[in-house]
Design an enzyme around this catalytic site. Structure first.
Site, mmCIF file in Angstrom:
data_model
loop_
_atom_site.group_PDB
_atom_site.id
_atom_site.type_symbol
_atom_site.label_atom_id
_atom_site.label_comp_id
_atom_site.label_asym_id
_atom_site.label_seq_id
_atom_site.Cartn_x
_atom_site.Cartn_y
_atom_site.Cartn_z
ATOM 1 C CB CYS A 192 -0.841 -0.871 7.760
ATOM 2 S SG CYS A 192 -1.421 1.132 8.258
ATOM 3 C CB CYS B 84 -7.190 1.749 3.841
ATOM 4 S SG CYS B 84 -7.582 1.669 6.142
HETATM 5 N N1 DGL Z 1 -5.105 0.260 8.290
HETATM 6 C C1 DGL Z 1 -4.388 1.461 7.313
HETATM 7 C C2 DGL Z 1 -3.952 0.839 6.398
HETATM 8 O O1 DGL Z 1 -4.352 0.172 5.648
HETATM 9 C C3 DGL Z 1 -4.632 2.970 7.759
HETATM 10 C C4 DGL Z 1 -5.358 3.383 8.647
HETATM 11 C C5 DGL Z 1 -4.801 4.902 8.871
HETATM 12 O O2 DGL Z 1 -4.552 5.746 8.348
HETATM 13 O O3 DGL Z 1 -3.919 5.042 10.119
HETATM 14 O O4 DGL Z 1 -4.115 1.842 5.007
#
Ligand code: DGL
Length: 274
Positions: free
Chosen positions: A74, A184
């Protein structure tokens, strides 16, 4: 540390499975344990303190289940929490950050679009990296507000997702970007939807392969690669629902089930309270 222990991976939801896919492809014998904290998605709109708190909780759960290394799949959690996680826990961490460097080095138009969450784009770590290239490159940073919601539901072609993308990508196209960085881990799942909007010459890049390579290299350095070449155990847990995980991983699941006729290999996608 046990070499056959799993690689622990967490994300604010299903998006980090895009990173898991790259890790599993590069390291097919590794056991993996994935946490989808969909109950608290999106992290991108939360404060740094809350993101850190959730990241600590996810790490503790992965470690309590024996993970030998933690992949923070993430961008939002990496850019806001990884330095504190490294201080707090005595285990190797791999993070994911927007692939600014390769895009900046390859861009000819010198205009690069970055689509990421508010949490990532406002983080110190992101500013530090983007500043290294900002003399030479014009970055068009856009917050992908609302996109994660559709991806969490597995609605990758929803008309409202399309109209959000139109709004977010238009300023990038107008600025003559030749690279769009997906900052993301959820966004690789909407590359087809993005491709439908942006001109063909624009390249879309994400960090999945780089994270997988880094994971392999850190495991090698720490002498932690799994030596057993039997089929691995691939565990996925969601604290909200498993429909989207099943949907996004369906091809991997049918491959694993095919293999498992002759081996112990299996993919498990379940609910877990956390
Ligand atoms: N998957 C997360 C990232 O890579 C973000 C998604 C979210 O905002 O929870 O930033």
């Amino acid at each position: 540390m046990n070499k056959s222990a799993p690689i622990g991976i967490f994300d604010s939801g299903v998006g980090g499975t895009s990173i898991w896919q790259e890790i599993h492809t590069l390291l097919p014998y590794e056991n993996t344990l994935y946490l989808a904290d969909s109950k608290h998605a999106p992290y991108g709109e939360k404060s740094k303190e809350t993101i850190l708190e959730l990241s600590i909780k996810n790490t503790e759960l992965l470690l309590s289940r024996g993970s030998k290394i933690i992949v923070v799949a993430c961008n939002t959690a990496t850019t806001n929490a990884i330095s504190e996680l490294r201080k707090k826990f005595d285990v190797p961490f791999i993070g994911i950050e927007p692939a600014i460097k390769p895009a900046a080095l390859k861009s000819r138009s010198k205009n690069v679009g970055i689509l990421a969450t508010k949490g990532t784009l406002s983080s110190d770590l992101f500013h530090k990296t983007s500043e290294e290239y900002s003399n030479d490159i014009n970055f068009i940073e856009v917050i992908g507000k609302g996109l994660v919601h559709f991806i969490e539901k597995g609605q990758l072609n929803h008309p409202k997702l399309h109209s959000l993308l139109l709004t977010y990508l238009e300023p990038m196209i107008e600025a003559d970007v030749d690279y769009i960085v997906l900052g993301c881990s959820h966004y690789p799942y909407i590359i087809p939807a993005i491709r439908n909007i942006v001109p063909e010459h624009i390249k879309i890049i994400d960090s999945g392969v780089a994270v997988a390579r880094q994971t392999k290299s850190i495991l090698e350095k720490n002498n932690l690669l799994n030596e057993s070449h039997t089929s691995p155990k691939l565990e996925f847990y969601s604290n909200l629902e498993t429909t989207t995980l099943n949907y996004l991983l369906k091809e991997f699941k049918s491959d694993v089930n095919e293999d498992s006729r002759n081996s112990e290999s299996h993919m498990q996608i379940e609910m877990l309270e956390f």
